[in-house]
Design a protein around this motif. Structure first.
Motif, PDB file in Angstrom:
ATOM      1  N   GLN A  89      38.595  37.039  17.880  1.00 37.17           N
ATOM      2  CA  GLN A  89      37.808  36.893  16.639  1.00 37.17           C
ATOM      3  C   GLN A  89      37.123  38.194  16.247  1.00 37.17           C
ATOM      4  OE1 GLN A  89      35.113  33.748  17.742  1.00 37.17           O
ATOM      5  NE2 GLN A  89      36.797  32.279  17.881  1.00 37.17           N
ATOM      6  N   HIS A  90      36.847  39.068  17.255  1.00 37.50           N
ATOM      7  CA  HIS A  90      36.175  40.329  16.950  1.00 37.50           C
ATOM      8  C   HIS A  90      37.155  41.490  16.819  1.00 37.50           C
ATOM      9  CE1 HIS A  90      32.706  37.899  17.898  1.00 37.50           C
ATOM     10  NE2 HIS A  90      32.000  38.800  17.253  1.00 37.50           N
ATOM     11  N   GLY A  91      38.437  41.165  16.687  1.00 40.84           N
ATOM     12  CA  GLY A  91      39.415  42.197  16.336  1.00 40.84           C
ATOM     13  C   GLY A  91      40.030  42.940  17.501  1.00 40.84           C
ATOM     14  N   ALA A  92      39.734  42.535  18.755  1.00 39.26           N
ATOM     15  CA  ALA A  92      40.364  43.222  19.885  1.00 39.26           C
ATOM     16  C   ALA A  92      41.864  42.940  19.886  1.00 39.26           C
ATOM     17  CB  ALA A  92      39.738  42.770  21.193  1.00 39.26           C
ATOM     18  N   GLN A  93      42.632  43.929  20.293  1.00 40.80           N
ATOM     19  CA  GLN A  93      44.092  43.783  20.335  1.00 40.80           C
ATOM     20  C   GLN A  93      44.575  43.471  21.749  1.00 40.80           C
ATOM     21  OE1 GLN A  93      46.117  44.383  17.379  1.00 40.80           O
ATOM     22  NE2 GLN A  93      44.067  44.027  16.607  1.00 40.80           N
ATOM     23  N   SER A  94      43.827  43.965  22.759  1.00 38.28           N
ATOM     24  CA  SER A  94      44.200  43.747  24.160  1.00 38.28           C
ATOM     25  C   SER A  94      42.967  43.377  24.959  1.00 38.28           C
ATOM     26  CB  SER A  94      44.786  45.013  24.785  1.00 38.28           C
ATOM     27  OG  SER A  94      45.877  45.453  24.075  1.00 38.28           O
ATOM     28  N   LEU A  95      43.238  42.684  26.048  1.00 38.25           N
ATOM     29  CA  LEU A  95      42.161  42.257  26.929  1.00 38.25           C
ATOM     30  C   LEU A  95      42.464  42.777  28.330  1.00 38.25           C
ATOM     31  CD1 LEU A  95      39.652  40.560  26.697  1.00 38.25           C
ATOM     32  CD2 LEU A  95      41.035  38.529  27.074  1.00 38.25           C
ATOM     33  N   GLU A  96      41.432  43.293  28.987  1.00 39.54           N
ATOM     34  CA  GLU A  96      41.622  43.938  30.287  1.00 39.54           C
ATOM     35  C   GLU A  96      40.715  43.267  31.322  1.00 39.54           C
ATOM     36  OE1 GLU A  96      42.314  48.295  30.263  1.00 39.54           O
ATOM     37  OE2 GLU A  96      40.251  48.321  30.973  1.00 39.54           O
ATOM     38  N   MET A  97      41.201  43.188  32.568  1.00 42.68           N
ATOM     39  CA  MET A  97      40.373  42.690  33.665  1.00 42.68           C
ATOM     40  C   MET A  97      40.661  43.527  34.899  1.00 42.68           C
ATOM     41  SD  MET A  97      40.785  38.585  33.349  1.00 42.68           S
ATOM     42  CE  MET A  97      39.297  38.223  34.246  1.00 42.68           C
ATOM     43  N   GLY A  98      39.622  43.871  35.638  1.00 44.55           N
ATOM     44  CA  GLY A  98      39.810  44.638  36.873  1.00 44.55           C
ATOM     45  C   GLY A  98      39.782  43.698  38.062  1.00 44.55           C
ATOM     46  N   VAL A  99      40.660  43.965  39.037  1.00 46.74           N
ATOM     47  CA  VAL A  99      40.701  43.115  40.220  1.00 46.74           C
ATOM     48  C   VAL A  99      40.982  43.986  41.444  1.00 46.74           C
ATOM     49  CG1 VAL A  99      43.156  42.570  39.836  1.00 46.74           C
ATOM     50  CG2 VAL A  99      41.781  41.034  41.192  1.00 46.74           C
ATOM     51  N   GLN A 100      40.395  43.585  42.568  1.00 46.29           N
ATOM     52  CA  GLN A 100      40.718  44.314  43.795  1.00 46.29           C
ATOM     53  C   GLN A 100      42.159  43.976  44.156  1.00 46.29           C
ATOM     54  OE1 GLN A 100      37.635  43.734  46.752  1.00 46.29           O
ATOM     55  NE2 GLN A 100      36.120  43.775  45.110  1.00 46.29           N
ATOM     56  N   ALA A 101      42.963  45.018  44.295  1.00 47.25           N
ATOM     57  CA  ALA A 101      44.420  44.848  44.322  1.00 47.25           C
ATOM     58  C   ALA A 101      44.908  43.881  45.396  1.00 47.25           C
ATOM     59  CB  ALA A 101      45.080  46.200  44.479  1.00 47.25           C
ATOM     60  N   HIS A 102      44.153  43.703  46.479  1.00 48.74           N
ATOM     61  CA  HIS A 102      44.659  42.862  47.571  1.00 48.74           C
ATOM     62  C   HIS A 102      44.335  41.386  47.379  1.00 48.74           C
ATOM     63  CE1 HIS A 102      40.490  43.762  48.576  1.00 48.74           C
ATOM     64  NE2 HIS A 102      40.500  42.572  49.135  1.00 48.74           N
ATOM     65  N   ASP A 103      43.613  41.043  46.289  1.00 45.87           N
ATOM     66  CA  ASP A 103      43.151  39.669  46.128  1.00 45.87           C
ATOM     67  C   ASP A 103      44.233  38.808  45.465  1.00 45.87           C
ATOM     68  OD1 ASP A 103      41.653  37.380  45.940  1.00 45.87           O
ATOM     69  OD2 ASP A 103      39.809  38.496  45.537  1.00 45.87           O
ATOM     70  N   GLU A 104      45.133  38.262  46.308  1.00 47.07           N
ATOM     71  CA  GLU A 104      46.343  37.609  45.797  1.00 47.07           C
ATOM     72  C   GLU A 104      46.043  36.349  44.975  1.00 47.07           C
ATOM     73  OE1 GLU A 104      49.284  38.867  45.917  1.00 47.07           O
ATOM     74  OE2 GLU A 104      48.738  40.565  47.164  1.00 47.07           O
ATOM     75  N   ARG A 105      45.033  35.566  45.372  1.00 46.72           N
ATOM     76  CA  ARG A 105      44.753  34.325  44.620  1.00 46.72           C
ATOM     77  C   ARG A 105      44.194  34.643  43.239  1.00 46.72           C
ATOM     78  NH1 ARG A 105      41.809  29.422  47.380  1.00 46.72           N
ATOM     79  NH2 ARG A 105      42.831  28.299  45.683  1.00 46.72           N
ATOM     80  N   VAL A 106      43.334  35.649  43.181  1.00 41.26           N
ATOM     81  CA  VAL A 106      42.786  36.040  41.878  1.00 41.26           C
ATOM     82  C   VAL A 106      43.909  36.605  41.001  1.00 41.26           C
ATOM     83  CG1 VAL A 106      41.166  37.566  40.710  1.00 41.26           C
ATOM     84  CG2 VAL A 106      40.486  36.436  42.809  1.00 41.26           C
ATOM     85  N   LEU A 107      44.766  37.434  41.614  1.00 41.27           N
ATOM     86  CA  LEU A 107      45.908  37.987  40.869  1.00 41.27           C
ATOM     87  C   LEU A 107      46.802  36.875  40.329  1.00 41.27           C
ATOM     88  CD1 LEU A 107      47.122  41.104  42.883  1.00 41.27           C
ATOM     89  CD2 LEU A 107      46.568  41.001  40.449  1.00 41.27           C
ATOM     90  N   ALA A 108      47.003  35.839  41.147  1.00 40.32           N
ATOM     91  CA  ALA A 108      47.858  34.722  40.725  1.00 40.32           C
ATOM     92  C   ALA A 108      47.257  34.027  39.503  1.00 40.32           C
ATOM     93  CB  ALA A 108      48.024  33.723  41.868  1.00 40.32           C
ATOM     94  N   LEU A 109      45.944  33.864  39.507  1.00 42.15           N
ATOM     95  CA  LEU A 109      45.275  33.214  38.369  1.00 42.15           C
ATOM     96  C   LEU A 109      45.476  34.035  37.098  1.00 42.15           C
ATOM     97  CD1 LEU A 109      43.275  31.208  37.048  1.00 42.15           C
ATOM     98  CD2 LEU A 109      41.412  32.619  37.935  1.00 42.15           C
ATOM     99  N   TYR A 110      45.243  35.344  37.185  1.00 44.80           N
ATOM    100  CA  TYR A 110      45.333  36.186  35.991  1.00 44.80           C
ATOM    101  C   TYR A 110      46.778  36.291  35.495  1.00 44.80           C
ATOM    102  CZ  TYR A 110      40.604  37.618  37.307  1.00 44.80           C
ATOM    103  OH  TYR A 110      39.284  37.621  37.634  1.00 44.80           O
ATOM    104  N   THR A 111      47.718  36.323  36.446  1.00 42.86           N
ATOM    105  CA  THR A 111      49.134  36.388  36.049  1.00 42.86           C
ATOM    106  C   THR A 111      49.511  35.128  35.280  1.00 42.86           C
ATOM    107  OG1 THR A 111      49.611  37.721  37.992  1.00 42.86           O
ATOM    108  CG2 THR A 111      51.490  36.675  36.939  1.00 42.86           C
TER     109      THR A 111
END
Ligand SMILES: CC(C)(COP(=O)(O)OP(=O)(O)OC[C@H]1O[C@@H](n2cnc3c(N)ncnc32)[C@H](O)[C@@H]1OP(=O)(O)O)[C@@H](O)C(=O)NCCC(=O)NCCS
Length: 163
Positions: A106-128
């Protein structure tokens, strides 16, 4: 927005300064109440200028989860995503990300970014699952492993070109 899962009912809403004690207890117990309150106050000031949108999920009148969106031109960032341990796995994290995605769009962003600790497989699975893909890595001495993996998802019109 409100939702019912198999065992809990929660509501997603903007954070208020009054949420500080519950957030400190449920989500940020390694920080002092003063630190949590100060940062929340800063976020609410940024909110007034439409730069930062901080949401909580409330269960039984208490904030038990938190996430925020920072707007920076075409790329917005979701950060500080924490769901209190007792309430994980009920869709609250997904609902926070989905709601912040709508606000970013709604505020015009084109992309969304999130940082994650690379080894955190469950969090990575959620974001994927939510459509985020690896974009770049940043070295950081502040996190275990020394590296943050940034994932991105296009949220504007022509999704493939915006990644
Ligand atoms: C990551 C987190 C926000 C997910 O919130 P949530 O409300 O449990 O998420 P949802 O219920 O919408 O989705 C569940 C999915 O989240 C992921 N997940 C990661 N850690 C999890 C945990 N400890 N418990 C439950 N789900 C977790 C899994 O992919 C899970 O799917 P699965 O059950 O099929 O494995 C939450 O687990 C959390 O606060 N973790 C600690 C803080 C953190 O790592 N934040 C992310 C920083 S990048």
């Amino acid at each position: 927005m409100s939702a019912k899962t198999t065992s809990i009912t929660y509501a997603i809403r903007p954070a208020t300064l009054g949420d500080a004690p519950a957030l400190q207890r449920h989500c940020f117990s390694t920080q002092s109440l003063e630190e949590v309150t100060d940062y929340l106050r800063w976020c609410l000031r940024q909110r007034a200028q439409r730069r930062v949108f901080r949401l909580v999920a409330e269960v039984g009148g208490e904030a038990v989860a938190n996430a925020q969106l920072t707007l920076r031109g075409p790329v917005a960032e979701i950060g500080s995503l924490v769901v209190a341990e007792a309430y994980r796995g009920h869709g609250i994290g997904t609902a926070l990300i989905t709601t912040l995605t709508d606000i970013a769009r709604q505020h015009g962003a084109q992309s969304l970014e999130m940082g994650v600790q690379a080894h955190d497989e469950r969090v990575l699975a959620l974001y994927t699952r939510l459509g985020f893909v690896p974009h770049h890595r940043v070295e950081s001495r502040l996190v275990p492993g020394g590296r943050v993996l940034y994932l991105r998802r296009a949220i504007g019109g022509d999704e493939l070109q915006q990644q």
